[in-house]
Motif scaffolding. Structure first.
Motif: not given
Length: 121
Positions: A16, A20, A23-24, A27, A38, A41
């Protein structure tokens, strides 16, 4: 199956955190693809967690193949996303396809061994 809850919790938290972080990082570069990324993912993370939860490693060694395959699949998708959205890198297409193919092979071998063990019981 009664998987090792402590190990699964550690693996789940690490995966996780990885997703995260990834993704950050991506983004700001996603634009109109933010929502699809999203969703994708979440799907990939769910696939990985399902493989982690599905097997008892002390009794089912083929489960390790499925989990390694799922983890390599995440690595493959991470390289694909980094190359497309973050910073293109040399050899990305080859690395993505090699890791993708290896991931699929490991998953198929693991599932095949599982099905053979069930059919032989």
């Amino acid at each position: 199956n009664q998987p090792d809850k402590k190990l699964n919790t550690i693996v789940s938290l690490f995966s996780i955190a990885y997703m995260v972080f990834s993704f950050l990082l991506l983004r700001p570069f996603l634009g109109n693809l933010l929502i699809p990324v999203i969703i994708y993912t979440i799907v990939i993370l769910t696939m990985f967690h399902a493989s982690v939860q599905a097997f008892n490693f002390s009794k089912q060694s083929f489960g390790k193949l499925c989990i390694f395959g799922a983890a390599i699949f995440i690595i493959s998708d991470s390289m694909l996303a980094a190359n497309k959205f973050y910073h293109p890198f040399a050899g990305a297409e080859i690395l993505v396809m090699l890791t993708y193919s290896l991931a699929q092979l490991l998953i198929v071998i693991g599932v095949t061994r599982y099905l053979n063990s069930v059919n032989n019981d």
